[in-house]
Design an enzyme around this catalytic site. Structure first.
Site, mmCIF file in Angstrom:
data_model
loop_
_atom_site.group_PDB
_atom_site.id
_atom_site.type_symbol
_atom_site.label_atom_id
_atom_site.label_comp_id
_atom_site.label_asym_id
_atom_site.label_seq_id
_atom_site.Cartn_x
_atom_site.Cartn_y
_atom_site.Cartn_z
ATOM 1 N NE ARG A 43 -3.803 -4.753 -22.531
ATOM 2 C CZ ARG A 43 -3.888 -3.710 -23.368
ATOM 3 N NH1 ARG A 43 -3.029 -2.704 -23.237
ATOM 4 N NH2 ARG A 43 -4.794 -3.662 -24.305
ATOM 5 C CG ASP B 266 -4.953 -0.300 -25.238
ATOM 6 O OD1 ASP B 266 -4.445 -1.278 -24.690
ATOM 7 O OD2 ASP B 266 -5.718 -0.365 -26.218
ATOM 8 C CD GLU C 277 -1.598 -5.297 9.632
ATOM 9 O OE1 GLU C 277 -2.684 -5.885 9.576
ATOM 10 O OE2 GLU C 277 -1.437 -4.109 9.290
ATOM 11 N N PRO D 276 0.826 -1.222 0.000
ATOM 12 C CG PRO D 276 -0.699 -1.518 1.730
ATOM 13 C CD PRO D 276 0.580 -2.063 1.166
HETATM 14 N N1 LIG Z 1 -0.365 -2.831 -4.392
HETATM 15 C C1 LIG Z 1 -1.118 -2.747 -3.511
HETATM 16 C C2 LIG Z 1 -2.091 -2.569 -2.510
HETATM 17 C C3 LIG Z 1 -3.106 -1.608 -2.631
HETATM 18 N N2 LIG Z 1 -3.269 -0.731 -3.666
HETATM 19 N N3 LIG Z 1 -3.891 -1.695 -1.557
HETATM 20 N N4 LIG Z 1 -3.411 -2.667 -0.752
HETATM 21 C C4 LIG Z 1 -2.310 -3.208 -1.314
HETATM 22 C C5 LIG Z 1 -1.529 -4.263 -0.634
HETATM 23 C C6 LIG Z 1 -0.355 -4.757 -1.178
HETATM 24 C C7 LIG Z 1 0.420 -5.636 -0.467
HETATM 25 C C8 LIG Z 1 -0.001 -6.041 0.798
HETATM 26 C C9 LIG Z 1 0.558 -6.860 1.789
HETATM 27 CL CL1 LIG Z 1 2.105 -7.562 1.688
HETATM 28 C C10 LIG Z 1 -0.302 -6.892 2.886
HETATM 29 N N5 LIG Z 1 -1.376 -6.126 2.559
HETATM 30 C C11 LIG Z 1 -2.515 -5.901 3.444
HETATM 31 C C12 LIG Z 1 -2.366 -4.538 4.079
HETATM 32 C C13 LIG Z 1 -3.380 -3.643 4.045
HETATM 33 C C14 LIG Z 1 -3.244 -2.410 4.661
HETATM 34 C C15 LIG Z 1 -2.074 -2.098 5.313
HETATM 35 N N6 LIG Z 1 -1.073 -2.979 5.317
HETATM 36 C C16 LIG Z 1 -1.212 -4.195 4.704
HETATM 37 C C17 LIG Z 1 -1.215 -5.580 1.323
HETATM 38 C C18 LIG Z 1 -2.009 -4.705 0.621
#
Ligand SMILES: N#Cc1c(N)n[nH]c1-c1ccc2c(Cl)cn(Cc3cccnc3)c2c1
Length: 244
Positions: A155, A170, A113, A86
């Site tokens: 793609r 695109d 997490e 994130p």
């Molecule tokens: N890319 C992207 C992305 C996005 N756009 N939203 N969430 C993610 C994403 C990617 C990787 C992980 C991993 Cl590893 C664990 N979590 C759960 C989380 C949720 C909130 C805070 N900490 C961890 C992920 C969420």
């Protein structure tokens, strides 16, 4: 291109056996290998997570399985590690185009997490590491993001899209109608539920069709993506007014 994906949910990537990517894999154009992170655990419960140092909610992914997995999967061959998170840099079309030029990509899909931060730091001693996010919303892990990025990247590889598809025009493409979203599209029948296809599209006047499509794309961009219009040079917005 070879793509390795490491995840505790390998079945999440069954969609990569389908459609254009599935065909590219079957033809040997694309080599995608999915690995279960738990293959690199050694305890009875195949443990991949533990409590966070410093306290706080949830669990953190242990570094040892990741370290062993990356050592074996990368095995000294040059590869770029992509870690969805994130807190990562936004993933954009330009990134898809850039990464489509790589020989090898490895996607590390974390959960909980996140992955112990030492994993990325250790990997960066041996390969380029990119922490990226596909958007400002919260997912439960990196798998969905990896599916999105793999599709956006592959793609663009020569031969992956069939003759009926094109990556050139695109939305968000560097070529074509730069910085514009797609305008409306139509196919047969010419009349459907009292809605007719815009006559210009039936005119055979390719110049008029191109102008109409550009105008529709500009209008849709201004309506749905005013942030992109702001980045557009003034003359591009007025061009349609000067064109006869
Ligand atoms: N890319 C992207 C992305 C996005 N756009 N939203 N969430 C993610 C994403 C990617 C990787 C992980 C991993 Cl590893 C664990 N979590 C759960 C989380 C949720 C909130 C805070 N900490 C961890 C992920 C969420």
């Amino acid at each position: 291109m070879r793509i390795d994906i490491i995840s505790i949910f390998p079945d999440y990537f069954a969609p990569l056996d389908l459609s254009l990517i599935g065909r590219a894999r079957a033809s040997g154009l694309l080599d995608v290998r999915v690995h279960d992170l738990r293959s690199w655990t050694h305890d009875r419960h195949n443990t991949v997570d533990d409590t966070p140092y410093g306290g706080g909610p949830g669990m953190v992914m242990k570094p040892e399985p990741w370290g062993e997995a990356l050592d074996e999967v990368v095995a000294g061959a040059p590869a770029r590690l992509i870690l969805p998170t994130p807190s990562g840099r936004p993933f954009r079309q330009a990134d898809a185009e850039r990464l489509a030029g790589e020989e090898r990509l490895v996607f590390g899909c974390g959960r909980y997490e996140g992955i112990d931060s030492r994993v990325a730091a250790d990997a960066a001693l041996r390969m380029p590491v990119e922490e990226v996010s596909i958007g400002d919303y919260v997912l439960n892990g990196g798998e969905s993001a990896t599916l999105v990025m793999v599709e956006a990247i592959t793609r663009l590889l020569p031969g992956v899209l069939g003759n009926t598809e094109s990556a050139v025009q695109d939305s968000f493409a560097s070529g074509g109608m730069e910085n514009l979203v797609e305008g409306p599209v139509y196919t047969k029948p010419v009349m459907w539920r009292d809605q007719e296809v815009p006559p210009v599209l039936l005119s055979g006047n390719h110049g008029a069709v191109d102008r109409w499509r550009r105008d529709q794309a500009l209008r849709k961009t201004a309506r749905n993506r005013p942030d992109l219009v702001g980045a557009m040079p003034e003359e591009a917005l007025d061009r349609r007014d000067r064109e006869v």
